[in-house]
Write an enzyme that holds these catalytic residues in place. Structure first.
Site, PDB file in Angstrom:
ATOM      1  N   GLY A 228       0.384  -1.063   0.334  1.00 14.87           N
ATOM      2  CA  GLY A 228       0.091  -0.030  -0.142  1.00 14.87           C
ATOM      3  C   GLY A 228       0.806   1.208   0.113  1.00 14.87           C
ATOM      4  N   HIS A 229       0.411   2.534   0.680  1.00 13.42           N
ATOM      5  CA  HIS A 229       0.332   3.673   0.157  1.00 13.42           C
ATOM      6  C   HIS A 229       1.656   3.904   1.185  1.00 13.42           C
ATOM      7  CE1 HIS A 229      -2.861   5.175   0.521  1.00 13.42           C
ATOM      8  NE2 HIS A 229      -2.913   4.200   1.548  1.00 13.42           N
TER       9      HIS A 229
END
Lengths: 316, 316, 316
Positions: A228-229
């Site tokens: 994920g970011h």
């Protein structure tokens, strides 16, 4: 963009001195031409010390804003930021100006490399790969077919990226209206792979909201992994197939994540920790131990408990 | 295709009046030029009221067939349908005739768009994307590199599809012979994304057997998600990375599926339900609550039970 | 490559008779021009009977080496093999010489097919597919857009490969240094799909280290499945979406793996076994039964135990 126009576009009042604003950043990192937003009271210190030119914040916190910053007052700064982020989004995968490609590299057919990107010596990029603008591909990198690398990402020397993998896709971040709609937060960060990282096939690594999702040198990532970011993976980690790291997970060095394991995001895993296959990490854990299960426990405990469960409920 | 030839091709006897048949549909939706099949006694009412030109069914149910329908008698109608479905499959991704592409759109290099597809104003399609025949791409849609969209899909206005995602792949549906072979059911349905849907990277959304897999407006889907054939997702759902929705799952509006969660298919989830990460939904559940665990329970129960298990088996 | 040069390159002493070495193989399969390595005492018999020209092994086992084999002494033969494997890796996806493509096949635009590959009659390869060198594509195979097939793979007659899938990516195999670095083992094997195999969208099937990852005839694999290096799947298996098979899993015929299920690798599953959704197979199991849960048990036991857990901990 003019601050007055932006404020108008996102329906916030603005009566200060107009100025040019260029992008978003965190309270800590924003400069005088950038906008930050304040929503988490735990970050009050960051607000009080911000160098941001503009801060979107609720009226109640206005007194804590340094005099060097201008305020945009919002009941829901996160939502206001989401609306505003669209105005700073650049058109992706621009190819209107050339890339710089070392002649001692090998570029396959039907490869697209965006404006301003740099491909160094010894690189092999295979057919049907698409690379965005301002991407940096270090020496001797090998990129297999049909990989996609989004704008601004950095691929360190000696990295290997297997086929079909996507690096730098938009993080899964939205603000929510009272009506239950989800408003996209346009991510302006990137992904950095340090040297000798390998990424398997059909894996996805999202770019950061601001700043960078970072994979440190020598880390190896298997197939169909989701990162994920704003994650940060230390050196020499091993991430086995179908694992999922939620946003802002921070792994130390030589962390091992077994197959189909996962993290809940916004947590830290210490150096040399091992998460067994299917382990679900829901809070920060110290290094040097082997964990497993969901909820997570020490792997040895998980094995013991399950043996006891089987025994107990056979009899009862 | 002539019904007599089809019957011969799939080794069923046919002695009625010959007619042209065009495709398969459900008992409820089939018209006089279509074929339906009957296998589930719960759908006896559908059989009795069908408008299908032809129905494949076991001899025992022949008496329930309306006089307007012709019968193809089969011991295993599902298997017969599978064999027959191959004859109605069109050659996919046909490019023999042109697409209609608005000049106010931006099409990257090495993009292929199939026969009869329509691309509207303001669309951006990035390099190495492959779009099938008769696909409709609404205004201002953004499609990132290396996406694949199968024939007949509909992408609503303002949708965003991240790189590497596949929309409209064949559903995982087979009939089985007595020898244990799996006979492919050729899917003729499509996928419909309503407006403002976003789909993450390397996600897969299968087309319907007949009819449509539907994602309603404003729903946001993360990376590496699997959505099976004939699913229907309501408005403003959030489907987090690596979740898997088995075929014919029906989600209400604003349903949240946490990371690596899943459904078992052929079930309904009520409006505003939340499934925690890893939750496994194996039967229909009502909306407005938060569920977790596998087998699924209320998330609060799951947490309590696991705390009790840990305590109990530490002592015992 | 000359053995003396290879030894020097990987910092091992060599004082024997120089010879040409061509590649790695297992102790059992290596021939007089190949190198094997010995690390597992359980394979002592293989060492004593090897036909390998060269064996990398610890000094302590030198006495067991046949006189027909030369020795390269290493404290860590696995690590030495990893370093050496890089020297035998061929440049992937070579297109310098032509492929042989039957004129009665249909090849889409922007398709790349590597040197020496063979495409037989009736094959349909859709746009933006990338196929490596020396790949064999049997009659009537259908390959959807943006698929990638690595060098040397074999796709049997009648196979269907949905969009975005990667076949033949490097297995996730590394040797480890004392400093915690991971040294890539270059895989030289391939993937073989026998006839009538179907593979879903965005699935990944890794090539073998040496030899082949094999999917036997009629097996159907869904979307987003991971199949590790050196797996062997029997005839007519069904592998549902998001399942993960770790390296060297061996499945019998008609094995069913439910959605998000997994295996731990180096184990066998008997004919006609069914693993329920989410089941985690951590050791070899016999066929003909239905299993579930993690740790794995009979599915009927898993259901019973969970019902008992719910009841017991509601009261206690």
């Amino acid at each position: 963009m003019k601050l007055s126009l932006l404020a108008q576009a996102i329906s916030l009042e603005f009566s200060g001195m107009d100025q040019e604003v260029t992008s978003f950043a965190t309270l800590k990192e924003a400069t005088s031409s950038q906008i930050a937003f304040f929503v988490n009271p735990k970050l009050l210190g960051d607000l009080q010390n911000t160098k941001a030119g503009v801060v979107i914040l609720p009226a109640a916190f206005l007194e804590h804003l340094p005099s060097s910053s201008q305020a945009l007052i919002s009941d829901n700064p996160y939502l206001s930021m989401a609306y505003a982020s669209a105005f700073f989004a650049k058109k992706p995968f621009d190819t209107s100006s050339p890339a710089t490609i070392c002649e001692k590299s090998s570029i396959g057919t039907h490869v697209v490399i965006g404006s301003g990107s740099v491909v160094e010596e010894g690189v092999q990029i295979m057919p049907n790969v698409t690379i965005g603008a301002n991407v940096s591909i270090g020496k001797n990198v090998v990129i297999y077919p049909n990989v996609v690398i989004y704008d601004g990402c950095v691929i360190g020397e000696g990295c290997i990226i297997q086929a079909g993998t996507v690096i730098g896709s938009d993080g899964f971040g939205y603000a929510h209206t009272k009506l239950g709609e989800h408003i996209k937060i346009y991510h302006t960060g990137n992904v950095i792979l340090e040297e000798n990282v390998e990424v398997g096939a059909n894996t996805t690594i999202d770019k950061a909201v601001f700043g960078s999702t970072i994979i440190r040198k020598g880390t190896k990532i298997d197939n169909l992994v989701q990162i994920g970011h704003n994650c940060e993976l230390g050196q020499y980690c091993i991430i086995v197939a179908q694992s999922g790291l939620a946003g802002s997970s921070k792994l130390g060095r030589n962390v091992v994540m077994g197959g189909q394991s996962a993290t809940a995001g916004h947590l830290e895993i210490g150096d040399f920790a091992t998460i067994a296959a299917r382990g679900g990490v829901s809070k920060s854990i110290e290094g040097g131990k082997t964990y497993g299960g969901f909820p997570l426990t020490l792997q040895s405990e998980w094995l013991k408990t399950h043996a006891k469960i089987a025994k107990f409920f056979t009899k009862n």
